[in-house]
Design a protein around this motif. Structure first.
Motif, PDB file in Angstrom:
ATOM      1  N   THR A  54     -30.084  68.981   6.821  1.00 29.12           N
ATOM      2  CA  THR A  54     -29.232  67.831   6.537  1.00 29.12           C
ATOM      3  C   THR A  54     -29.642  66.689   7.460  1.00 29.12           C
ATOM      4  O   THR A  54     -29.822  66.895   8.660  1.00 29.12           O
ATOM      5  N   THR A  55     -29.814  65.502   6.898  1.00 29.38           N
ATOM      6  CA  THR A  55     -30.234  64.338   7.675  1.00 29.38           C
ATOM      7  C   THR A  55     -29.328  63.146   7.407  1.00 29.38           C
ATOM      8  O   THR A  55     -28.779  63.008   6.310  1.00 29.38           O
ATOM      9  N   VAL A  56     -29.189  62.305   8.416  1.00 24.48           N
ATOM     10  CA  VAL A  56     -28.516  61.017   8.264  1.00 24.48           C
ATOM     11  C   VAL A  56     -29.465  59.973   8.841  1.00 24.48           C
ATOM     12  O   VAL A  56     -29.795  60.023  10.032  1.00 24.48           O
ATOM     13  N   GLY A  57     -29.920  59.068   7.995  1.00 18.86           N
ATOM     14  CA  GLY A  57     -30.865  58.038   8.416  1.00 18.86           C
ATOM     15  C   GLY A  57     -30.242  56.657   8.358  1.00 18.86           C
ATOM     16  O   GLY A  57     -29.578  56.316   7.380  1.00 18.86           O
ATOM     17  N   PHE A  58     -30.423  55.889   9.413  1.00 18.61           N
ATOM     18  CA  PHE A  58     -29.970  54.501   9.484  1.00 18.61           C
ATOM     19  C   PHE A  58     -31.186  53.601   9.608  1.00 18.61           C
ATOM     20  O   PHE A  58     -32.133  53.923  10.325  1.00 18.61           O
ATOM     21  N   TYR A  92     -30.547  56.170  16.967  1.00 24.57           N
ATOM     22  CA  TYR A  92     -31.065  54.894  17.463  1.00 24.57           C
ATOM     23  C   TYR A  92     -31.579  54.040  16.313  1.00 24.57           C
ATOM     24  O   TYR A  92     -32.637  53.443  16.414  1.00 24.57           O
ATOM     25  N   CYS A  93     -30.828  54.009  15.235  1.00 21.96           N
ATOM     26  CA  CYS A  93     -31.226  53.324  14.005  1.00 21.96           C
ATOM     27  C   CYS A  93     -32.489  53.980  13.454  1.00 21.96           C
ATOM     28  O   CYS A  93     -33.494  53.335  13.177  1.00 21.96           O
ATOM     29  N   ASN A  94     -32.418  55.300  13.333  1.00 24.64           N
ATOM     30  CA  ASN A  94     -33.514  56.115  12.812  1.00 24.64           C
ATOM     31  C   ASN A  94     -32.904  57.288  12.037  1.00 24.64           C
ATOM     32  O   ASN A  94     -31.765  57.199  11.600  1.00 24.64           O
ATOM     33  N   THR A  95     -33.613  58.375  11.882  1.00 20.07           N
ATOM     34  CA  THR A  95     -33.097  59.544  11.173  1.00 20.07           C
ATOM     35  C   THR A  95     -32.749  60.633  12.175  1.00 20.07           C
ATOM     36  O   THR A  95     -33.542  60.943  13.053  1.00 20.07           O
ATOM     37  N   SER A 117     -17.395  45.791  18.345  1.00 19.17           N
ATOM     38  CA  SER A 117     -16.307  46.587  17.783  1.00 19.17           C
ATOM     39  C   SER A 117     -16.538  46.967  16.324  1.00 19.17           C
ATOM     40  O   SER A 117     -15.769  47.738  15.762  1.00 19.17           O
ATOM     41  N   ASN A 118     -17.605  46.458  15.698  1.00 20.32           N
ATOM     42  CA  ASN A 118     -17.917  46.770  14.307  1.00 20.32           C
ATOM     43  C   ASN A 118     -19.413  47.003  14.144  1.00 20.32           C
ATOM     44  O   ASN A 118     -20.222  46.243  14.666  1.00 20.32           O
ATOM     45  N   LEU A 119     -19.765  48.041  13.381  1.00 17.80           N
ATOM     46  CA  LEU A 119     -21.162  48.387  13.117  1.00 17.80           C
ATOM     47  C   LEU A 119     -21.466  48.197  11.641  1.00 17.80           C
ATOM     48  O   LEU A 119     -20.666  48.608  10.781  1.00 17.80           O
ATOM     49  N   SER A 120     -22.606  47.616  11.361  1.00 17.34           N
ATOM     50  CA  SER A 120     -23.113  47.510   9.992  1.00 17.34           C
ATOM     51  C   SER A 120     -24.521  48.108   9.964  1.00 17.34           C
ATOM     52  O   SER A 120     -25.290  47.971  10.913  1.00 17.34           O
ATOM     53  N   VAL A 121     -24.830  48.788   8.864  1.00 15.57           N
ATOM     54  CA  VAL A 121     -26.150  49.392   8.656  1.00 15.57           C
ATOM     55  C   VAL A 121     -26.546  49.079   7.222  1.00 15.57           C
ATOM     56  O   VAL A 121     -25.849  49.449   6.287  1.00 15.57           O
ATOM     57  N   ASP A 122     -27.672  48.387   7.056  1.00 13.94           N
ATOM     58  CA  ASP A 122     -28.089  47.974   5.714  1.00 13.94           C
ATOM     59  C   ASP A 122     -28.494  49.159   4.833  1.00 13.94           C
ATOM     60  O   ASP A 122     -28.236  49.150   3.631  1.00 13.94           O
ATOM     61  N   ASP A 123     -29.146  50.167   5.418  1.00 12.82           N
ATOM     62  CA  ASP A 123     -29.594  51.320   4.641  1.00 12.82           C
ATOM     63  C   ASP A 123     -29.177  52.609   5.330  1.00 12.82           C
ATOM     64  O   ASP A 123     -29.604  52.879   6.450  1.00 12.82           O
TER      65      ASP A 123
END
Length: 128
Positions: A54-58, A92-95, A117-123
């Motif tokens: 299972t992976t989560v990529g940012f 770190y904005c990776n997988t 206080s807020n995080l956004s991640v495009d992908d």
């Protein structure tokens, strides 16, 4: 012409040897728009029908200040009991990789992040 034949024969050879392209049981692509700490993803169901992790990529991460990392926990959704924390990892904005999990319903939770206080991640790419 020789190059095309050689490429085609190479593909046939790989198929004959039983080598196939790796593919995950499932995946989902999404985004995060202005989440605060504690935000949760939608659930996905892993049938555990393969051996993939299972992976989560940012990618393309930013906050209302300066982003360095996010702490992301993957949970198994357990009915009528507290959800099971599979693992908590720093992204770190990776997988990030959470290992092979048993069949069940899963989600990730944004437990912390640096800056603002807020995080956004495009992908956001989730694989199981």
């Amino acid at each position: 012409m020789r190059k095309a034949v050689a490429v085609a024969m190479g593909g046939v050879t790989l198929l004959a040897l039983g080598v196939t392209e790796a593919s995950a049981e499932g995946s989902r692509t999404s985004y995060i728009a202005g989440w605060s700490r504690g935000g949760e993803s939608n659930r996905w169901y892993d049938n555990n029908s393969d051996s993939n992790t299972t992976t989560v990529g940012f990618s393309n991460c930013y906050t209302d200040s300066s982003f360095n990392s996010a702490t992301v926990a993957v949970f198994q959704d357990v009915s009528w009991s507290p959800d099971k924390n599979i693992a908590t990892k720093v992204n770190y904005c990776n997988t990030t990789y959470y290992g092979r999990v048993s069949a069940g319903s899963y989600y990730f939770k944004l437990t912390d992040f640096s800056g603002g206080s807020n995080l956004s991640v495009d992908d956001v790419n989730i694989g199981w």
